[in-house]
Design a protein around this motif. Structure first.
Motif, PDB file in Angstrom:
ATOM      1  N   THR A  27       0.853  -1.184   0.000  1.00 24.03           N
ATOM      2  CA  THR A  27       0.000   0.000   0.000  1.00 24.03           C
ATOM      3  C   THR A  27       0.887   1.232   0.000  1.00 24.03           C
ATOM      4  OG1 THR A  27      -1.724  -1.147   1.224  1.00 24.03           O
ATOM      5  CG2 THR A  27      -1.767   1.263   1.275  1.00 24.03           C
ATOM      6  N   ALA A  28       0.752   2.034  -1.054  1.00 22.92           N
ATOM      7  CA  ALA A  28       1.558   3.245  -1.163  1.00 22.92           C
ATOM      8  C   ALA A  28       0.893   4.207  -2.124  1.00 22.92           C
ATOM      9  CB  ALA A  28       2.963   2.907  -1.655  1.00 22.92           C
ATOM     10  N   GLN A  29       0.960   5.482  -1.810  1.00 21.47           N
ATOM     11  CA  GLN A  29       0.425   6.516  -2.694  1.00 21.47           C
ATOM     12  C   GLN A  29       1.112   7.827  -2.364  1.00 21.47           C
ATOM     13  OE1 GLN A  29      -3.703   6.404  -3.937  1.00 21.47           O
ATOM     14  NE2 GLN A  29      -3.960   8.477  -3.127  1.00 21.47           N
ATOM     15  N   VAL A  30       1.472   8.581  -3.408  1.00 19.51           N
ATOM     16  CA  VAL A  30       2.025   9.910  -3.242  1.00 19.51           C
ATOM     17  C   VAL A  30       1.103  10.861  -3.991  1.00 19.51           C
ATOM     18  CG1 VAL A  30       3.960  11.461  -3.724  1.00 19.51           C
ATOM     19  CG2 VAL A  30       4.405   9.095  -3.014  1.00 19.51           C
ATOM     20  N   GLU A  31       0.580  11.849  -3.265  1.00 19.05           N
ATOM     21  CA  GLU A  31      -0.332  12.832  -3.844  1.00 19.05           C
ATOM     22  C   GLU A  31       0.349  14.191  -3.820  1.00 19.05           C
ATOM     23  OE1 GLU A  31      -3.680  12.663  -1.229  1.00 19.05           O
ATOM     24  OE2 GLU A  31      -3.945  10.515  -1.545  1.00 19.05           O
ATOM     25  N   VAL A  32       0.226  14.931  -4.918  1.00 19.33           N
ATOM     26  CA  VAL A  32       0.807  16.268  -5.013  1.00 19.33           C
ATOM     27  C   VAL A  32      -0.321  17.223  -5.404  1.00 19.33           C
ATOM     28  CG1 VAL A  32       2.584  17.711  -6.071  1.00 19.33           C
ATOM     29  CG2 VAL A  32       2.970  15.241  -5.829  1.00 19.33           C
ATOM     30  N   TYR A  33      -0.463  18.306  -4.656  1.00 16.02           N
ATOM     31  CA  TYR A  33      -1.474  19.327  -4.940  1.00 16.02           C
ATOM     32  C   TYR A  33      -0.760  20.662  -5.081  1.00 16.02           C
ATOM     33  CZ  TYR A  33      -4.536  15.797  -2.863  1.00 16.02           C
ATOM     34  OH  TYR A  33      -5.188  14.628  -2.565  1.00 16.02           O
ATOM     35  N   VAL A  34      -1.247  21.515  -5.974  1.00 14.97           N
ATOM     36  CA  VAL A  34      -0.689  22.851  -6.117  1.00 14.97           C
ATOM     37  C   VAL A  34      -1.834  23.846  -6.294  1.00 14.97           C
ATOM     38  CG1 VAL A  34      -0.345  22.682  -8.627  1.00 14.97           C
ATOM     39  CG2 VAL A  34       1.050  24.267  -7.296  1.00 14.97           C
ATOM     40  N   GLY A  35      -1.693  25.018  -5.672  1.00 20.48           N
ATOM     41  CA  GLY A  35      -2.701  26.065  -5.809  1.00 20.48           C
ATOM     42  C   GLY A  35      -3.738  26.024  -4.707  1.00 20.48           C
ATOM     43  N   ASP A  36      -4.968  26.388  -5.067  1.00 24.92           N
ATOM     44  CA  ASP A  36      -6.049  26.512  -4.093  1.00 24.92           C
ATOM     45  C   ASP A  36      -6.330  25.210  -3.341  1.00 24.92           C
ATOM     46  OD1 ASP A  36      -6.321  29.151  -4.853  1.00 24.92           O
ATOM     47  OD2 ASP A  36      -8.003  28.769  -6.197  1.00 24.92           O
ATOM     48  N   GLY A  37      -6.231  24.066  -4.013  1.00 23.69           N
ATOM     49  CA  GLY A  37      -6.488  22.787  -3.353  1.00 23.69           C
ATOM     50  C   GLY A  37      -5.485  22.503  -2.250  1.00 23.69           C
ATOM     51  N   ALA A  38      -4.215  22.833  -2.489  1.00 21.21           N
ATOM     52  CA  ALA A  38      -3.183  22.627  -1.475  1.00 21.21           C
ATOM     53  C   ALA A  38      -3.437  23.516  -0.264  1.00 21.21           C
ATOM     54  CB  ALA A  38      -1.808  22.914  -2.074  1.00 21.21           C
TER      55      ALA A  38
END
Length: 192
Positions: free
Chosen positions: A113-124
């Motif tokens: 089980t592994a996940q890398v999430e990247v958010y940029v802007g308003d969502g972050a």
């Protein structure tokens, strides 16, 4: 019926809020929400920042952050960097046409089980605001943009008014990945 724990419900609500904020930001940038014809540049308003003790405090911002829609989240953390962070091979990022504000690398279906999430802007930024409202503990990160904070499994970076977030999902103790996440925050700051 399966009952989710309080922490899991909060995470589900958080992810729903981040998805909604990203969608609204994307629609606003297209002139479809609120009649905004300024290319999606958010209006100036209050910006929250954590104090050195980790407690949230409101800090007014005199200038509007630049439009984050020009930054592709998948360029902030490459697949190779995501795999190094997670300590396991990951699949290519999930593609959503027109959505450059998020990037998700998932582990293979065979595990682990592994996940890398990247958010940029308003969502972050919304992700950070929600975690502050939930009373999460933040630790400042030195040498990463104008301001940066870490919590278990997640780092937030602000550079030039643009927020980015990297979230790591693993079943191990989050402390195991703290140093790697802080290094990821510094890398992201260098690319903003």
């Amino acid at each position: 019926m399966t009952h989710l724990g309080t922490g899991m419900r909060r995470r589900v609500h958080l992810l729903a809020a981040v998805a909604a904020a990203s969608t609204l930001a994307a629609l606003g940038g297209c002139g479809m929400v609120g009649g905004n014809d300024n290319g999606g540049t958010p209006a100036a308003g209050p910006s929250a920042a954590a104090t050195p003790g980790g407690d949230p405090a409101a800090v007014p911002s005199a200038e509007a952050p630049p439009a984050a829609t020009k930054i592709d989240a998948c360029t902030l953390v490459t697949k190779g960097e995501a795999e190094k962070l997670a300590g396991t091979p990951l699949q290519d990022p999930l593609e959503k046409p027109g959505d450059r504000d998020t990037c998700t690398y998932t582990g293979p279906v065979t595990g682990p089980t592994a996940q890398v999430e990247v958010y940029v802007g308003d969502g972050a930024k919304k992700f950070l605001d929600i975690d502050r409202e939930l009373g999460h503990t933040f630790t400042p990160i030195s040498g990463a943009g104008d301001e940066a904070y870490a919590e278990d499994g997640t780092v937030f970076v602000n550079k030039g008014g643009v927020w980015a977030c990297v979230r790591l999902v693993r079943t191990d103790d989050p402390a195991t990945y703290r140093a790697a996440l802080e290094n990821a925050a510094r890398t992201v700051a260098g690319r903003l």
